[in-house]
Design a protein around this motif. Structure first.
Motif, PDB file in Angstrom:
ATOM      1  N   GLY A 285       0.893  -1.237   0.005  1.00 32.39           N
ATOM      2  CA  GLY A 285      -0.029  -0.096   0.074  1.00 32.39           C
ATOM      3  C   GLY A 285       0.771   1.296   0.091  1.00 32.39           C
ATOM      4  O   GLY A 285       2.151   1.289   0.099  1.00 32.39           O
ATOM      5  N   LYS A 286       0.151   2.394  -0.061  1.00 35.86           N
ATOM      6  CA  LYS A 286       0.897   3.765  -0.367  1.00 35.86           C
ATOM      7  C   LYS A 286       1.849   4.041   0.864  1.00 35.86           C
ATOM      8  O   LYS A 286       3.092   4.733   0.620  1.00 35.86           O
ATOM      9  N   ASP A 287       1.572   3.725   1.997  1.00 35.25           N
ATOM     10  CA  ASP A 287       2.453   4.251   3.165  1.00 35.25           C
ATOM     11  C   ASP A 287       3.128   2.975   3.656  1.00 35.25           C
ATOM     12  O   ASP A 287       3.832   2.911   4.523  1.00 35.25           O
ATOM     13  N   GLY A 288       3.246   1.869   2.927  1.00 39.36           N
ATOM     14  CA  GLY A 288       3.605   0.591   3.521  1.00 39.36           C
ATOM     15  C   GLY A 288       5.153   0.415   3.258  1.00 39.36           C
ATOM     16  O   GLY A 288       6.102   1.357   2.626  1.00 39.36           O
ATOM     17  N   LEU A 289       5.631  -0.487   4.001  1.00 39.08           N
ATOM     18  CA  LEU A 289       7.199  -0.480   4.154  1.00 39.08           C
ATOM     19  C   LEU A 289       7.796  -0.768   2.861  1.00 39.08           C
ATOM     20  O   LEU A 289       9.136  -0.396   2.564  1.00 39.08           O
ATOM     21  N   TRP A 290       7.162  -1.663   2.170  1.00 39.54           N
ATOM     22  CA  TRP A 290       7.922  -2.095   0.668  1.00 39.54           C
ATOM     23  C   TRP A 290       7.806  -0.935  -0.179  1.00 39.54           C
ATOM     24  O   TRP A 290       8.433  -0.954  -1.352  1.00 39.54           O
TER      25      TRP A 290
ATOM     26  N   ASN B 141      13.014  -2.380  -0.243  1.00 38.43           N
ATOM     27  CA  ASN B 141      13.004  -3.586  -1.131  1.00 38.43           C
ATOM     28  C   ASN B 141      13.131  -4.866  -0.367  1.00 38.43           C
ATOM     29  O   ASN B 141      14.049  -5.240   0.322  1.00 38.43           O
ATOM     30  N   ALA B 142      11.815  -5.578  -0.452  1.00 34.77           N
ATOM     31  CA  ALA B 142      11.604  -6.970   0.319  1.00 34.77           C
ATOM     32  C   ALA B 142      12.618  -7.876   0.223  1.00 34.77           C
ATOM     33  O   ALA B 142      13.326  -8.653   0.973  1.00 34.77           O
ATOM     34  N   MET B 143      13.239  -8.037  -1.093  1.00 32.51           N
ATOM     35  CA  MET B 143      14.210  -9.014  -1.416  1.00 32.51           C
ATOM     36  C   MET B 143      15.659  -8.675  -0.723  1.00 32.51           C
ATOM     37  O   MET B 143      16.469  -9.449  -0.800  1.00 32.51           O
ATOM     38  N   ASP B 144      15.947  -7.398  -0.467  1.00 33.90           N
ATOM     39  CA  ASP B 144      17.058  -6.916   0.091  1.00 33.90           C
ATOM     40  C   ASP B 144      16.977  -7.063   1.599  1.00 33.90           C
ATOM     41  O   ASP B 144      18.398  -6.774   2.094  1.00 33.90           O
ATOM     42  N   LEU B 145      15.923  -7.499   2.159  1.00 30.58           N
ATOM     43  CA  LEU B 145      15.869  -7.159   3.795  1.00 30.58           C
ATOM     44  C   LEU B 145      15.116  -8.372   4.256  1.00 30.58           C
ATOM     45  O   LEU B 145      15.453  -8.687   5.320  1.00 30.58           O
ATOM     46  N   ALA B 146      14.288  -9.065   3.351  1.00 33.83           N
ATOM     47  CA  ALA B 146      13.483 -10.037   4.244  1.00 33.83           C
ATOM     48  C   ALA B 146      13.676 -11.565   3.513  1.00 33.83           C
ATOM     49  O   ALA B 146      12.720 -12.110   3.198  1.00 33.83           O
ATOM     50  N   THR B 147      14.835 -11.687   3.222  1.00 34.39           N
ATOM     51  CA  THR B 147      15.030 -13.087   2.630  1.00 34.39           C
ATOM     52  C   THR B 147      16.207 -13.630   3.072  1.00 34.39           C
ATOM     53  O   THR B 147      17.177 -12.999   3.594  1.00 34.39           O
ATOM     54  N   PRO B 148      16.624 -14.958   3.129  1.00 34.15           N
ATOM     55  CA  PRO B 148      17.772 -15.611   3.789  1.00 34.15           C
ATOM     56  C   PRO B 148      18.883 -15.143   2.927  1.00 34.15           C
ATOM     57  O   PRO B 148      19.944 -14.985   3.325  1.00 34.15           O
TER      58      PRO B 148
END
Ligand code: BJW
Ligand code: ZN
Length: 256
Positions: A47-52, A56-63
């Motif tokens: 969404g517009k104020d969302g963290l993503w 970038n999810a792939m830079d922060l929330a992946t192993p």
């Protein structure tokens, strides 16, 4: 087909009254997402104020991201821990405690990692995506609790690095928690309240569909329609912190 009008709140109560006439004790389960904590000032993901929007999810929330740059990942989690510690549960969290205290809400299955349900006083909770205040060792089985935001990547007593004990993209959810969730949604859910989730992250996005297939009534609370709205019996549009207390008040009255 779900009804997307504001009078839906009233029709959902009428519908639940009818179910109540057939079944003495209703079993209600809540499935929550980050929208439930929005009223506490904690950003959602999408969404517009969302963290993503900014990260970038792939830079922060992946192993893989953690393997590449654990310091960056910990900085982001430390920032979020600090932010959450400044915030408090909101009426949406407290109203679920009330429903639980009344003996109506059996379980909360939450995707949230922020501990706000627990801080509000909720019990019988399954945290399917982990908890941001817990860290686990990347090598041994050690887990520790964090009561403040770590200033640098915390280390395990075994000498290896600790990582946030949350579920990242591409990682499996805890098998026991998943099996328990499936059991609850299949066998212990007359009414599933789906609150503040976009319903796009699997496997949790399938949970309402599983409950529906097993006969549950789906009542969704969200500021916008989601893919879950297609199967929801009622989609009540509005802020969870505003509409959920009204809904719970009416449900508790049915019981009296
Ligand atoms: C309000 C409001 C207000 C605002 N009141 N409402 C099958 C199909 C397709 C893809 C996959 C699939 N199976 C697996 C995948 C891949 C992936 C996935 O689902 N990707 C999709 C995004 C496409 N899933 C996984 O990788 C999962 N693992 C897995 O499946 O393992 C098996 C496997 C392994 C390897 C290969 C294949 C399979 C793991 C998913 C882990 C998700 N992790 C995160 C981060 C957690 C840690 C952290 O916090 O940092 O979990 S991502 C993020 O999304 C977080 C959330 O829990 C999750 C859900 O988000 P949520 O809560 O719904 O938030 P939003 O922002 O999306 O929505 C907020 C909602 O609130 C909106 O609807 C607003 O309108 C609303 N709202 N204000 C009420 N005031
Ligand atoms: Zn260790």
């Amino acid at each position: 087909m779900s009804q997307l009008k504001n009078s839906v709140l009233e029709s959902s109560i009428t519908g639940i009254k009818q179910i109540k006439q057939k079944k003495a004790k209703l079993q209600i389960v809540a499935l929550t997402g980050s929208g439930v904590s929005k009223g506490s000032g904690i950003p959602t993901f999408r969404g517009k104020d969302g963290l993503w929007k900014n990260y970038n999810a792939m830079d922060l929330a992946t192993p893989q991201a953690f393997g590449r740059d654990p310091k960056l990942v910990w900085e982001w989690y430390s920032w979020r821990i600090g932010l959450i510690l400044e915030k408090n549960p909101n009426p949406a969290h407290y109203t679920l405690v009330k429903l639980q205290d009344e003996g109506l809400l059996k379980w909360i299955i939450t995707q949230n990692v922020d501990s706000l349900h627990m801080r509000a006083g909720s019990k019988n909770m399954l945290e399917v995506h982990g908890n941001i205040f817990r860290a686990k060792c990347t090598s041994c089985s050690n887990k520790i609790m964090l009561d403040t935001a770590p200033e640098k990547p915390p280390m395990c007593e075994c000498g290896e690095m600790l990582r946030p004990d949350v579920v990242w993209f591409g990682e499996s959810l805890d098998q026991q928690i998943i099996m328990k969730s499936y059991d609850i949604l299949t066998n212990e859910t007359d009414i599933l309240l789906v609150i503040g989730t976009s319903g796009v992250v699997y496997p949790v996005a399938d949970f309402p569909f599983l409950a529906k297939r097993n006969g549950a009534i789906i009542v969704e609370f969200n500021v916008d329609p989601t893919p879950i709205s297609q199967i929801a019996d009622y989609t009540i549009l509005g802020k969870a912190e505003e509409i959920l207390p009204k809904f719970v008040e009416a449900i508790v009255k049915i019981e009296e």
